[in-house]
Design a protein around this motif. Structure first.
Motif, PDB file in Angstrom:
ATOM      1  N   HIS A  78     -50.483  43.016 -18.778  1.00 49.99           N
ATOM      2  CA  HIS A  78     -50.501  42.070 -17.769  1.00 49.99           C
ATOM      3  C   HIS A  78     -51.626  42.080 -16.845  1.00 49.99           C
ATOM      4  O   HIS A  78     -52.160  40.351 -16.200  1.00 49.99           O
ATOM      5  N   PHE A  79     -52.490  42.660 -16.556  1.00 47.89           N
ATOM      6  CA  PHE A  79     -53.746  42.471 -15.794  1.00 47.89           C
ATOM      7  C   PHE A  79     -55.073  41.748 -16.076  1.00 47.89           C
ATOM      8  O   PHE A  79     -55.581  41.749 -15.413  1.00 47.89           O
ATOM      9  N   ALA A  80     -55.252  42.483 -17.285  1.00 51.51           N
ATOM     10  CA  ALA A  80     -56.538  42.026 -17.552  1.00 51.51           C
ATOM     11  C   ALA A  80     -56.370  41.108 -19.111  1.00 51.51           C
ATOM     12  O   ALA A  80     -55.625  40.578 -19.774  1.00 51.51           O
ATOM     13  N   SER A  81     -58.084  40.276 -19.469  1.00 51.68           N
ATOM     14  CA  SER A  81     -57.917  39.517 -20.541  1.00 51.68           C
ATOM     15  C   SER A  81     -58.788  39.480 -21.404  1.00 51.68           C
ATOM     16  O   SER A  81     -60.699  40.085 -21.426  1.00 51.68           O
ATOM     17  N   GLY A  82     -58.774  38.898 -22.621  1.00 52.75           N
ATOM     18  CA  GLY A  82     -59.733  38.354 -23.577  1.00 52.75           C
ATOM     19  C   GLY A  82     -59.953  39.651 -24.287  1.00 52.75           C
ATOM     20  O   GLY A  82     -59.857  40.545 -24.258  1.00 52.75           O
ATOM     21  N   HIS A  83     -61.640  39.612 -24.081  1.00 55.17           N
ATOM     22  CA  HIS A  83     -61.711  40.993 -25.430  1.00 55.17           C
ATOM     23  C   HIS A  83     -61.983  41.944 -24.565  1.00 55.17           C
ATOM     24  O   HIS A  83     -61.722  43.036 -24.943  1.00 55.17           O
ATOM     25  N   TYR A  84     -62.414  42.099 -22.983  1.00 65.96           N
ATOM     26  CA  TYR A  84     -62.277  43.182 -22.314  1.00 65.96           C
ATOM     27  C   TYR A  84     -61.032  43.913 -22.720  1.00 65.96           C
ATOM     28  O   TYR A  84     -60.861  44.642 -22.747  1.00 65.96           O
ATOM     29  N   GLU A  85     -59.494  42.922 -22.414  1.00 64.34           N
ATOM     30  CA  GLU A  85     -58.045  43.575 -22.380  1.00 64.34           C
ATOM     31  C   GLU A  85     -58.152  44.261 -23.826  1.00 64.34           C
ATOM     32  O   GLU A  85     -57.564  45.003 -23.902  1.00 64.34           O
ATOM     33  N   SER A  86     -58.949  43.301 -25.045  1.00 60.51           N
ATOM     34  CA  SER A  86     -58.196  44.110 -26.838  1.00 60.51           C
ATOM     35  C   SER A  86     -59.616  45.648 -26.117  1.00 60.51           C
ATOM     36  O   SER A  86     -58.958  46.305 -26.573  1.00 60.51           O
ATOM     37  N   ALA A  87     -60.401  45.872 -25.896  1.00 60.14           N
ATOM     38  CA  ALA A  87     -61.538  46.543 -25.450  1.00 60.14           C
ATOM     39  C   ALA A  87     -61.136  47.856 -25.174  1.00 60.14           C
ATOM     40  O   ALA A  87     -60.219  48.840 -25.393  1.00 60.14           O
ATOM     41  N   LEU A  88     -59.870  47.624 -24.078  1.00 57.67           N
ATOM     42  CA  LEU A  88     -59.252  48.477 -23.030  1.00 57.67           C
ATOM     43  C   LEU A  88     -57.999  49.130 -24.064  1.00 57.67           C
ATOM     44  O   LEU A  88     -57.565  50.013 -23.743  1.00 57.67           O
ATOM     45  N   LEU A  89     -57.462  48.294 -24.289  1.00 51.20           N
ATOM     46  CA  LEU A  89     -55.734  48.122 -25.141  1.00 51.20           C
ATOM     47  C   LEU A  89     -56.199  49.175 -26.022  1.00 51.20           C
ATOM     48  O   LEU A  89     -55.750  49.729 -26.639  1.00 51.20           O
ATOM     49  N   ALA A  90     -57.415  49.220 -26.650  1.00 48.93           N
ATOM     50  CA  ALA A  90     -57.650  49.344 -28.064  1.00 48.93           C
ATOM     51  C   ALA A  90     -57.724  51.317 -27.818  1.00 48.93           C
ATOM     52  O   ALA A  90     -57.258  52.294 -28.688  1.00 48.93           O
ATOM     53  N   ILE A  91     -58.628  51.730 -26.814  1.00 46.97           N
ATOM     54  CA  ILE A  91     -58.982  53.054 -26.254  1.00 46.97           C
ATOM     55  C   ILE A  91     -57.551  53.357 -25.793  1.00 46.97           C
ATOM     56  O   ILE A  91     -57.107  54.956 -26.265  1.00 46.97           O
ATOM     57  N   CYS A  92     -56.794  53.002 -25.075  1.00 52.23           N
ATOM     58  CA  CYS A  92     -55.583  53.614 -24.307  1.00 52.23           C
ATOM     59  C   CYS A  92     -54.672  53.258 -26.160  1.00 52.23           C
ATOM     60  O   CYS A  92     -53.908  54.705 -25.623  1.00 52.23           O
ATOM     61  N   ALA A  93     -54.437  52.201 -27.027  1.00 52.72           N
ATOM     62  CA  ALA A  93     -54.347  52.668 -27.417  1.00 52.72           C
ATOM     63  C   ALA A  93     -52.838  52.408 -27.769  1.00 52.72           C
ATOM     64  O   ALA A  93     -52.287  52.785 -26.351  1.00 52.72           O
ATOM     65  N   GLY A  94     -51.450  52.315 -28.027  1.00 50.40           N
ATOM     66  CA  GLY A  94     -50.230  52.124 -28.013  1.00 50.40           C
ATOM     67  C   GLY A  94     -49.120  52.177 -29.034  1.00 50.40           C
ATOM     68  O   GLY A  94     -49.288  51.940 -30.176  1.00 50.40           O
ATOM     69  N   ASP A  95     -48.021  52.437 -28.659  1.00 50.04           N
ATOM     70  CA  ASP A  95     -46.586  52.932 -29.346  1.00 50.04           C
ATOM     71  C   ASP A  95     -45.906  50.508 -29.501  1.00 50.04           C
ATOM     72  O   ASP A  95     -46.375  50.131 -28.696  1.00 50.04           O
ATOM     73  N   ALA A  96     -45.618  50.839 -30.080  1.00 47.96           N
ATOM     74  CA  ALA A  96     -44.485  50.033 -30.925  1.00 47.96           C
ATOM     75  C   ALA A  96     -43.646  49.350 -29.128  1.00 47.96           C
ATOM     76  O   ALA A  96     -44.088  48.066 -28.658  1.00 47.96           O
ATOM     77  N   GLU A  97     -42.864  50.319 -28.989  1.00 47.79           N
ATOM     78  CA  GLU A  97     -42.465  49.918 -27.699  1.00 47.79           C
ATOM     79  C   GLU A  97     -43.043  49.508 -26.359  1.00 47.79           C
ATOM     80  O   GLU A  97     -42.659  49.537 -25.346  1.00 47.79           O
ATOM     81  N   ASP A  98     -44.567  49.323 -25.921  1.00 44.67           N
ATOM     82  CA  ASP A  98     -45.789  49.579 -25.081  1.00 44.67           C
ATOM     83  C   ASP A  98     -45.441  48.094 -25.374  1.00 44.67           C
ATOM     84  O   ASP A  98     -46.271  47.496 -24.442  1.00 44.67           O
ATOM     85  N   TYR A  99     -45.529  47.150 -25.886  1.00 44.24           N
ATOM     86  CA  TYR A  99     -46.592  45.848 -26.797  1.00 44.24           C
ATOM     87  C   TYR A  99     -45.347  44.810 -25.069  1.00 44.24           C
ATOM     88  O   TYR A  99     -43.626  44.754 -25.536  1.00 44.24           O
TER      89      TYR A  99
END
Length: 304
Positions: A283-304
């Motif tokens: 919700h708060f980050a964007s672009g490649h920066y967002e992609s990198a943070l989300l990749a580290i954080c990882a997530g389950d299907a219900e997190d999207y």
């Protein structure tokens, strides 16, 4: 193979950020260090230097941060917190209140090697008062480990209670000596005894009696004793929601805890705040920066 792909991504006409993110966020720290070595052998260049030259802003901070061994990353963060334009007290609190004796020892060694400075001397020169004294105590890395003595818990709790009532310099010293040196197992019992003696939770008592960074540090120690993942979930939520997405804090916690307890931090975050960490970053980050943070954080299907 990874080193070759990184070379192609970094040394082409334009930097292929997606390739960098896909590789570096999906390898563990020891694998990334081996990739950096292979990269140097293959291209005669330093991978961290090439990342710094090809990336910018927060994405650069994430990708470069991933390349440090854990102790070196802590040392890097402490150096910048102490030697930047303004001292970043919250960074000092997050790191020193939460690390084990071994992590503190390794961090001090890394700090000395990377910056040719003594961490405790820098804390002494860049901070002040009881906040400094408590940081110095934590930086010694001399907390008792695995030992608990039920017979002294009530006595320690009484000292803490008196320290919250009287607030003299001597009492503040006694307070921080107990919180910095007793084992986690001992402190669990001390906090229960404190509740019995005072009818108050130790965190509420500290918040009432003290203020400033000294108070924040004491509370951080208590929260880490009780449950480190809950403490970091709280800090991430603060960084995302109370400070308009404080990038440095979010990046530091995600990288530093990624191979320790990030999965549990994610669970605590969702339990406490109702929305997933993945959701809030998205919700708060964007672009490649967002992609990198989300990749580290990882997530389950219900997190999207």
């Amino acid at each position: 193979m990874d080193a070759q792909l990184l070379g192609g991504a970094l040394q082409g006409i334009s930097c292929e950020k997606d390739v960098l993110i896909d590789i570096l966020t999906q390898r563990c720290n020891s694998q990334r260090l081996m990739i950096a070595e292979a990269y140097r052998d293959m291209y005669g260049r330093d991978l961290i230097t090439d990342l710094k030259e090809n990336l910018s802003h927060h994405l650069k901070e994430v990708m470069v941060g991933l390349m440090y061994p854990p102790a070196s990353y802590d040392a890097h963060e402490l150096w910048h917190a102490l030697k930047g334009v303004d001292t970043e007290e919250k960074c000092l609190i997050d790191i020193l209140a939460s690390r084990t004796n071994m992590e503190i020892f390794q961090m001090k060694e890394a700090y000395l090697m990377q910056y040719n400075n003594d961490l405790q001397q820098d804390i002494d020169s860049e901070t002040s008062g009881h906040f400094r004294d408590t940081l110095m105590n934590l930086a010694q890395g001399t907390r008792m480990e695995g030992y608990a003595d039920p017979s002294t818990a009530a006595q320690d709790a009484m000292i803490l209670w008196e320290a919250c009532q009287r607030k003299t310099g001597e009492h503040k010293n006694m307070l921080q000596m107990i919180l910095c040196n007793k084992s986690y197992q001992q402190l669990w019992m001390v906090f229960q005894e404190f509740q019995s003696i005072s009818g108050q939770d130790i965190v509420d008592a500290i918040n009432e009696c003290y203020d400033g960074y000294f108070q924040e540090l004491l509370v951080a120690i208590v929260l880490c004793v009780r449950d480190k993942p809950s403490y970091f979930a709280y800090r991430l939520h603060n960084a995302i929601h109370d400070f308009g997405f404080h990038n440095k804090t979010v990046i530091r916690i995600l990288i530093a805890r990624s191979e320790i307890d990030l999965m549990t931090i994610r669970q605590r975050y969702k339990e406490r705040y109702g929305k997933s960490l993945f959701h809030d970053i998205k919700h708060f980050a964007s672009g490649h920066y967002e992609s990198a943070l989300l990749a580290i954080c990882a997530g389950d299907a219900e997190d999207y």
